[in-house]
Design an enzyme around this catalytic site. Structure first.
Site, short mmCIF file in Angstrom:
data_model
loop_
_atom_site.label_atom_id
_atom_site.label_comp_id
_atom_site.label_asym_id
_atom_site.label_seq_id
_atom_site.Cartn_x
_atom_site.Cartn_y
_atom_site.Cartn_z
N ASP A 31 -0.02 3.87 -46.79
CA ASP A 31 1.21 4.97 -47.54
C ASP A 31 0.44 5.09 -48.77
O ASP A 31 0.66 6.23 -49.43
CB ASP A 31 2.11 3.68 -47.59
N TYR A 34 -1.30 7.99 -48.96
CA TYR A 34 -0.46 9.66 -48.67
C TYR A 34 0.12 9.63 -50.15
O TYR A 34 0.11 10.88 -50.27
CB TYR A 34 0.57 9.05 -47.82
N LYS A 117 22.31 10.45 -24.83
CA LYS A 117 23.30 11.35 -25.70
C LYS A 117 23.22 10.48 -26.92
O LYS A 117 23.81 9.46 -27.10
CB LYS A 117 24.60 11.30 -24.94
N ARG A 138 27.90 21.74 -36.91
CA ARG A 138 28.48 22.34 -35.87
C ARG A 138 29.83 22.94 -36.32
O ARG A 138 30.22 23.99 -35.91
CB ARG A 138 28.65 21.25 -34.85
N LYS A 291 21.40 17.89 -17.52
CA LYS A 291 21.67 19.28 -17.60
C LYS A 291 20.98 19.91 -16.25
O LYS A 291 19.83 19.27 -16.05
CB LYS A 291 20.86 19.88 -18.83
N CYS A 409 32.31 -27.85 -48.78
CA CYS A 409 31.77 -27.40 -47.31
C CYS A 409 32.59 -28.02 -46.19
O CYS A 409 33.01 -29.08 -46.21
CB CYS A 409 30.37 -27.96 -47.24
S1 IVH Z 1 23.69 19.32 -25.15
C1 IVH Z 1 25.96 23.27 -24.25
N1 IVH Z 1 22.22 17.17 -25.44
O1 IVH Z 1 26.98 15.62 -27.91
C2 IVH Z 1 25.14 21.62 -24.38
N2 IVH Z 1 24.42 17.34 -26.88
O2 IVH Z 1 29.43 17.57 -26.63
C3 IVH Z 1 25.41 21.25 -25.92
N3 IVH Z 1 24.89 15.33 -28.10
O3 IVH Z 1 28.24 16.76 -30.50
C4 IVH Z 1 25.18 19.84 -25.99
N4 IVH Z 1 22.85 14.18 -27.13
O4 IVH Z 1 25.83 16.88 -30.68
C5 IVH Z 1 23.48 17.79 -25.91
N5 IVH Z 1 20.89 15.24 -25.44
C6 IVH Z 1 22.06 15.95 -25.78
C7 IVH Z 1 22.82 15.28 -26.86
C8 IVH Z 1 24.11 15.95 -27.08
C9 IVH Z 1 23.89 14.18 -28.21
C10 IVH Z 1 26.10 15.56 -28.64
C11 IVH Z 1 26.03 16.84 -29.12
C12 IVH Z 1 27.66 17.30 -29.47
C13 IVH Z 1 28.02 16.38 -28.00
C14 IVH Z 1 28.28 17.22 -27.09
#
Ligand code: IVH
Length: 675
Positions: A31, A34, A117, A138, A291, A409
């Protein structure tokens, strides 16, 4: 060298280090080095204002305090996704069935990208010609807030992308606070008597919406990319997995816990696999996301009511729940610290049933205005103890009672004191207090201390409550008959405990020192002291100035050691333990002596056949080596046993030499022969 050239060189170098530190988690330089490079760049830039650029590493912090955030209209709306909460099998099958039904006859087995998530805040990062120009929340999905200044303070977010030739590339992902950063921040706040954060998500959201970027910069945040917004001038890969790989190659942090799988069964397997890892992750997640991997199929599937048909969030049990606080009990720790513990109406949270949670200290109870009888929010995340993080004041019953710290105590009746500037109240009873005695014995017997197998809390409770053990040396006066006479104790277990006690007499100075439970002397300090002085008497007689010679020992630690051995009672304990046969090998101090592996850093991974990892660690340390927990460029050698995992991968990635067990054994033998 011309200033412009040196500036460019410094920026490139600092960015490389930033990426190594914050994205790869594998720092290359100390550090301090840096900081030196950073200051050099700052000086040069202030001498040459014409050479300043918005993407310089010096420009992460330094924005103005704002009156409010400007609105940003998203070029592509930021949508949310549908949630499945069912068990792993049905949640995954429901989604897979919907996808295949929507695609019709031609759909065979579908390929999916699986991710975590993250539990934070969604952010859109807009890069124009590779340069970060805007960051927005968002909001309602159509319009968010411009939080560019604060997002720039997040070190793992690149201010410009590597080798990305898109005209416009919007990267979407989650800003989050790691559990470690969250816990550290709260600990510090608690010590200062300031408000704490309820959870990492609120920490991230509050920090991003902070109008003063200097304050935002003080709250450590991180980011993971999981998708795209508007894109111009870049040909998209064919799959979602391909997008994430490309983002990673541009220097974006993308979570390594991701997979491409096929069919419902493999989705469920991913869900289950991550469920097992959830507590051990360094950040909060509230589920996994599936997905459809092919972008062509995503397009075909499209959206229903603003939610994509090609993605779903599959949740885990929540890490926060509401329950009723029945009572507050006081727990007395080894050092006499009194911790108020919430006795709760049992509640299922973070995957287990919780009926006790910490309330930390008296001030914290005041600040949160916790009353007995209140409905409270309990959080259990990761492997930290559950805590009460808030109260629903509007649900307070008429007969709710406020809490007061007792003046004496609850275990031994001694005075309770709270020193000025300290957040914790303490029992002054010392080893007179049964609670402190129990904790002191458990600490002494611990695996990293004297390692007395079988001496667990139930047995220690009995031994102290029945007044069989009044001090540490009494442990070594136990015999099979006394132990076997205890309730729930068989002859065989009694024999095992006596054997374990006997075995523990063959000790090591550092472990013995750690086992004594001297305030501020942890495992590492105990090792440093043992190595420096070599003999216990030398430590017991050392003056503060001599103790200060030991690496990492400061005035507070030195004073604590002096105070401990100044107590006749503590010296007596040490003497009795020695008389009862506790011993270790003493040697001359090594303060000036260089050991064969001094200055070398090792990392151990996987399972070794001939010894435990702890044993390998102490043998390497005895030869002067440092044994670290993670692999970085500074690691000199990784020792890999069977089933070595990500540390081994990292070693290969960073070209760090790797040894197998035999090579370690050979080296240990060779070095021991040399000393
Ligand atoms: S995809 C159209 N991937 O979860 C697809 N969302 O309702 C858009 N989130 O508030 C979201 N991890 O911020 C996606 N690996 C992930 C995610 C993620 C967290 C959150 C996102 C949003 C909510 C989705």
């Amino acid at each position: 060298m011309a200033a412009a050239q040196r500036i460019a060189q410094l920026r490139a170098e600092l960015e490389r280090h930033n990426h190594a530190y914050y994205v790869l988690d594998a720092p290359i330089i100390p550090d301090a080095e840096y900081d030196r490079l950073f200051r050099e760049l700052q000086t040069l830039e202030s001498l040459h204002p014409e050479l300043q650029t918005p993407d310089s590493p010096t420009r992460r912090v330094g924005g103005k305090v704002l009156d409010g955030f400007a609105s940003v209209r998203h070029a592509v709306p930021m949508l949310s996704i549908r949630t499945e909460t069912d068990t792993e099998a049905s949640g995954a099958t429901n989604f897979d069935t919907r996808v295949r039904n929507a695609l019709g006859e031609h759909a065979g087995e579908i390929e999916y990208a699986c991710e975590l998530k993250f539990d934070g805040l969604a952010i859109n990062l807009r890069y124009v010609h590779g340069l970060l120009v805007q960051a927005a929340t968002r909001g309602d999905g159509e319009t968010g807030e411009d939080v560019t200044q604060n997002v720039r303070t997040i070190h793992c977010i690149p201010l410009h992308l590597n080798d990305c030739h898109a005209d416009v590339l919007e990267v979407r992902g989650e800003v989050y606070m790691s559990r470690r950063d969250f816990n550290r921040y709260n600990e510090k706040q608690r010590e200062l008597g300031l408000p704490t954060l309820v959870n990492p998500r609120n920490g991230a959201a509050g920090s991003i919406r902070q109008l003063d970027p200097a304050l935002a910069a003080k709250r450590p945040l991180s980011f993971f990319a999981y998708g795209l917004g508007e894109v111009k001038g870049w040909t998209l890969p064919a799959t979602h997995g391909g997008i994430l790989d490309a983002l990673q190659s541009f220097g974006m942090p993308v979570c390594a816990d991701r997979a491409v799988v096929r069919g419902a069964k493999e989705l469920a397997d991913f869900h289950q696999h991550i469920a097992h890892k959830r507590d051990a992750l360094p950040f909060d997640i509230d589920g996994v996301v599936y997905k459809v991997n092919s972008l062509a199929l995503q397009k075909e599937l499209g959206f229903v009511s603003r939610e994509p048909r090609w993605a779903v969030a599959h949740k885990y049990p929540a890490e926060e729940q509401l329950t009723v606080l029945r009572d507050i009990e006081i727990q007395v720790g080894r050092t006499g610290k009194l911790t108020p513990v919430a006795k709760l109406e049992p509640v299922f949270v973070g995957g287990t049933t919780v009926s006790n949670a910490t309330l930390h200290n008296e001030d914290e109870i005041r600040r949160k205005d916790v009353h007995i009888g209140d409905t409270v929010i309990v959080r259990r995340a990761g492997d930290v103890i559950p805590e009460v993080v808030g109260v629903l004041a509007e649900r307070r019953p008429a007969n709710a009672k406020p809490f007061n710290m007792p003046a004496s105590c609850p275990v031994c009746g001694s005075h309770v004191v709270r020193e000025e500037g300290e957040a914790d109240a303490r029992c002054t009873g010392g080893l007179f207090c049964a609670a402190q005695r129990k904790q002191a014995i458990l600490h002494f017997a611990g695996r990293r201390m004297m390692d007395i197998e079988g001496l667990g809390d139930k047995l220690v409770d009995q031994l102290v409550d029945e007044n069989i053990i009044r001090s540490l040396p009494d442990l070594y006066r136990l015999d099979v008959a006394t132990l076997a006479a205890l309730e729930r104790m068989a002859e065989k277990s009694a024999q095992n405990i006596v054997a374990a006690l006997e075995k523990s007499k063959q000790a090591q100075l550092n472990r013995f020192l750690f086992a004594l439970g001297i305030r501020h002397v942890g495992e590492t300090t105990a090792k440093d002291l043992a190595r420096h002085f070599g003999k216990l008497d030398a430590i017991m007689q050392a003056a503060p100035e001599q103790l200060l010679q030991v690496p990492d020992v400061g005035p507070v630690v030195a004073q604590s050691i002096v105070d401990f051995f100044a107590e006749a009672h503590n010296r007596e304990v040490v003497q009795q333990l020695r008389e009862l046969g506790v011993h270790w090998q003493e040697h001359e101090g090594v303060s000036d002596q260089v050991l064969p592996l001094s200055g070398k850093t090792f990392v151990l991974t996987g399972t070794l056949a001939s010894m435990s990892r702890d044993e390998a660690k102490s043998r390497l340390e005895a030869l002067g080596a440092k044994v670290a927990g993670s692999v970085s460029k500074k690691t000199d050698c990784v020792v890999a046993g069977t089933e070595a995992g990500s540390k081994l991968d990292k070693a290969h990635e960073l070209n760090v030499p790797v040894w197998n067990e035999q090579q370690l054994l050979d080296e240990l033998e060779k070095q021991v022969n040399r000393t």
